[in-house]
Design an enzyme around this catalytic site. Structure first.
Site, PDB file in Angstrom:
ATOM      1  N   PRO A  86       0.714  -1.263   0.064  1.00 52.30           N
ATOM      2  CA  PRO A  86      -0.011  -0.069   0.085  1.00 52.30           C
ATOM      3  C   PRO A  86       0.884   1.308   0.074  1.00 52.30           C
ATOM      4  CG  PRO A  86      -0.168  -1.029   2.196  1.00 52.30           C
ATOM      5  CD  PRO A  86       0.844  -1.704   1.249  1.00 52.30           C
ATOM      6  N   LYS A  87       1.493   1.344  -1.155  1.00 57.36           N
ATOM      7  CA  LYS A  87       2.432   2.638  -1.073  1.00 57.36           C
ATOM      8  C   LYS A  87       2.008   3.973  -1.793  1.00 57.36           C
ATOM      9  CE  LYS A  87       6.485  -0.515  -1.714  1.00 57.36           C
ATOM     10  NZ  LYS A  87       7.714  -0.784  -2.449  1.00 57.36           N
ATOM     11  N   LYS A  88       2.334   5.010  -1.231  1.00 55.85           N
ATOM     12  CA  LYS A  88       1.992   6.129  -1.605  1.00 55.85           C
ATOM     13  C   LYS A  88       3.368   7.132  -1.534  1.00 55.85           C
ATOM     14  CE  LYS A  88      -1.074   8.896   0.052  1.00 55.85           C
ATOM     15  NZ  LYS A  88      -2.192   9.319   0.758  1.00 55.85           N
TER      16      LYS A  88
END
Length: 217
Positions: A86-88
Site C-alpha cells: 500500500p505505497k504512496k
C-alpha cells in the site's frame, strides 16, 4: 536494508476499525518502520516508512501492512501495482544525529512522524532480529474494472525467507505522530512505546499469494 522499528501500544478499537476480516487483532501493537534501501535490484536507492499492525490469520501471527510512504515513483508503482504493497508518495529519512538514530516522515511540507532511538545501545539477538524481518505480512490487493467496480479484491500474504542479518541493536526509543488529513498515521495514537530495533540486513522479497477472496466470500 537498514530498519528502524518502533513498536508501540495503541487504541485497540482504532485498530479493529482498520484491520479487515478475516484477520484478527489479538494485541494492540503497531510497528512504525523506516527502511533505508540504498541498493535495490532494479529500483536503486530509496527510503520507505509505514505502519504495520500485529494480527493473526488462521492461528498464524503476522502483521497487516496498513500504509507505506516512499520517495521513489518506480518503487511505488512496482510495489503497489505489480504486487500489493500500500505505497504512496512521501519524504522519509533515516540518519544518525550524534548518539541518536533518527527517522522522520514528511508529507508535502509538513512533518507527520519523528522517531528516535539510542544509537547502538545494546546488541540484539540475531535470531530475534531475523524473526522480526521474517514475520508474515498481509495486505489487501485491489484492482478495479473499467467502470470502477472491483475486479480483484483479495487478502494476500508474503514472507521474507532469505535474510542475512548483519547487525542488530535495541535501545530507548520515542515516537511522535502528528495529525494530518491525507497521511493519517496519528489515527493510531502512541500510548506506550514497548520496543525498538535497528537492523541491517540483506534480503530477498518473495511473491505474494492470495489467502482470501473478498469477491467470492
Amino acid at each position: 536494508r537498514e530498519y528502524l522499528n518502533i513498536y508501540y501500544r495503541t487504541d485497540p478499537e482504532a485498530l479493529r476499525r482498520m484491520v479487515p476480516e478475516p484477520l484478527t487483532v489479538t494485541n494492540p501493537i503497531v510497528r512504525f518502520e523506516i527502511m533505508r534501501m540504498p541498493d535495490v535490484t532494479g529500483l536503486g536507492d530509496y527510503t520507505e516508512t509505514g505502519q504495520l499492525i500485529a494480527v493473526e490469520h488462521e492461528g498464524e501471527a503476522g502483521e497487516f501492512n496498513l500504509a507505506m510512504y516512499v520517495d521513489s515513483v518506480p518503487a511505488i508503482s512496482s510495489g503497489r501495482e505489480y504486487s500489493a504493497y500500500p505505497k504512496k508518495g512521501g519524504s522519509p529519512s533515516l540518519y544518525v544525529d550524534s548518539d541518536t538514530l533518527v527517522g522522520t516522515l514528511d508529507y508535502g511540507t509538513l512533518r507527520v512522524a519523528t522517531a528516535t532511538m539510542g544509537y547502538k545501545h545494546h546488541a540484539m539477538n540475531l535470531d530475534e532480529a531475523r524473526a522480526e524481518i521474517c514475520s508474515p505480512a498481509f495486505m489487501v490487493k485491489t484492482v478495479p474494472n473499467y467502470d470502477g467496480t472491483p475486479r480483484i479484491c483479495e487478502l494476500v500474504r508474503t514472507q521474507v525467507t532469505n535474510a542475512t542479518i548483519k547487525s542488530a541493536f535495541t535501545g530507548p526509543a520515542r515516537l511522535e505522530l502528528f495529525a494530518h488529513a491525507i497521511a493519517p498515521l496519528a489515527d493510531l495514537p502512541v500510548l506506550e512505546v514497548v520496543g525498538a530495533s535497528h537492523i541491517l540486513t540483506d534480503l530477498t522479497l518473495n511473491p505474494v499469494e492470495p489467502v482470501y477472496d473478498y469477491l467470492a466470500a
